[in-house]
Design a protein around this motif. Structure first.
Motif, PDB file in Angstrom:
ATOM      1  N   GLN A 143      32.281 -14.612 -27.361  1.00  0.00           N
ATOM      2  CA  GLN A 143      30.995 -14.028 -26.966  1.00  0.00           C
ATOM      3  C   GLN A 143      30.938 -13.763 -25.462  1.00  0.00           C
ATOM      4  N   TYR A 146      32.617 -10.487 -24.690  1.00  0.00           N
ATOM      5  CA  TYR A 146      32.062  -9.286 -25.314  1.00  0.00           C
ATOM      6  C   TYR A 146      30.542  -9.326 -25.176  1.00  0.00           C
ATOM      7  N   VAL A 147      30.071  -9.079 -23.970  1.00  0.00           N
ATOM      8  CA  VAL A 147      28.657  -9.259 -23.658  1.00  0.00           C
ATOM      9  C   VAL A 147      27.806  -8.006 -23.883  1.00  0.00           C
ATOM     10  N   HIS A 148      28.436  -6.881 -24.091  1.00  0.00           N
ATOM     11  CA  HIS A 148      27.672  -5.652 -24.304  1.00  0.00           C
ATOM     12  C   HIS A 148      26.794  -5.805 -25.545  1.00  0.00           C
ATOM     13  N   ASN A 149      25.601  -5.238 -25.480  1.00  0.00           N
ATOM     14  CA  ASN A 149      24.630  -5.335 -26.577  1.00  0.00           C
ATOM     15  C   ASN A 149      25.181  -4.867 -27.923  1.00  0.00           C
ATOM     16  N   ASP A 150      26.081  -3.904 -27.900  1.00  0.00           N
ATOM     17  CA  ASP A 150      26.647  -3.397 -29.153  1.00  0.00           C
ATOM     18  C   ASP A 150      27.416  -4.464 -29.927  1.00  0.00           C
ATOM     19  N   LYS A 152      26.504  -7.747 -30.105  1.00  0.00           N
ATOM     20  CA  LYS A 152      25.647  -8.846 -30.535  1.00  0.00           C
ATOM     21  C   LYS A 152      25.556  -9.000 -32.037  1.00  0.00           C
ATOM     22  N   LYS A 153      25.608  -7.907 -32.756  1.00  0.00           N
ATOM     23  CA  LYS A 153      25.481  -7.968 -34.216  1.00  0.00           C
ATOM     24  C   LYS A 153      26.672  -8.666 -34.879  1.00  0.00           C
TER      25      LYS A 153
END
Length: 155
Positions: A143, A146-150, A152-153
């Motif tokens: 996590q 890979y912090v970009h909002n895309d 999060k899912k």
């Protein structure tokens, strides 16, 4: 790492006292514990835990008992790591076998990891030995990368 002057703390665990003495004499600036990993309650976690070759020699213990032991060791390794663990096992996809050795299918390990530890892992069989190396990574480590909002899912 020692030769490259990387600042680190190293703790080794060796159940065979002669190996413990050998390593301690060769590297006086590291800590080697002469203990059974499963029997110790460690005060602190470790960033990374690496286990090599230890799970291969079951002796005259049944495969079922040894598999249980292997899974207990792997679970404890993962619980005590901050970032990731890495270990190797002999693959059941081999051209030979010996009764005193433990062989397991990569699929069995994947099933165990997915159901008990993490969905973030790597398996390597890219070397000539009939074994495979598994690295299991903590979810929060992935996590953090890979912090970009895309993304999060996926967590």
């Amino acid at each position: 790492m020692i030769e490259n002057n990387v600042i680190h703390n190293y703790t080794g665990i060796e159940i065979v006292s002669e190996m413990n003495d050998f390593v301690q004499n060769k590297f006086d600036n590291i800590s080697i514990l002469n203990v059974d990993f499963l029997d110790v309650n460690f005060k602190d976690n470790f960033d990374f835990i690496v286990l090599s070759g230890t799970l291969n020699l079951k002796g005259n213990i049944s495969n079922e008992e040894w598999e249980h032991y292997v899974f207990e060791v792997i679970k404890k390794m993962f619980a005590l790591s901050n970032y990731a663990i890495s270990f190797n096992l002999l693959t059941s996809y081999s051209t030979f076998s010996k009764d005193e050795l433990f062989y397991i299918s990569p699929e069995r390990i994947i099933d165990f990891i997915q159901n008990n530890l993490s969905r973030f892992y790597q398996i390597s069989t890219s070397y000539p030995l009939y074994e495979f190396t598994v690295t299991v990574i903590k979810k929060d480590v992935i996590q953090a990368n890979y912090v970009h909002n895309d993304f999060k899912k996926y967590f």
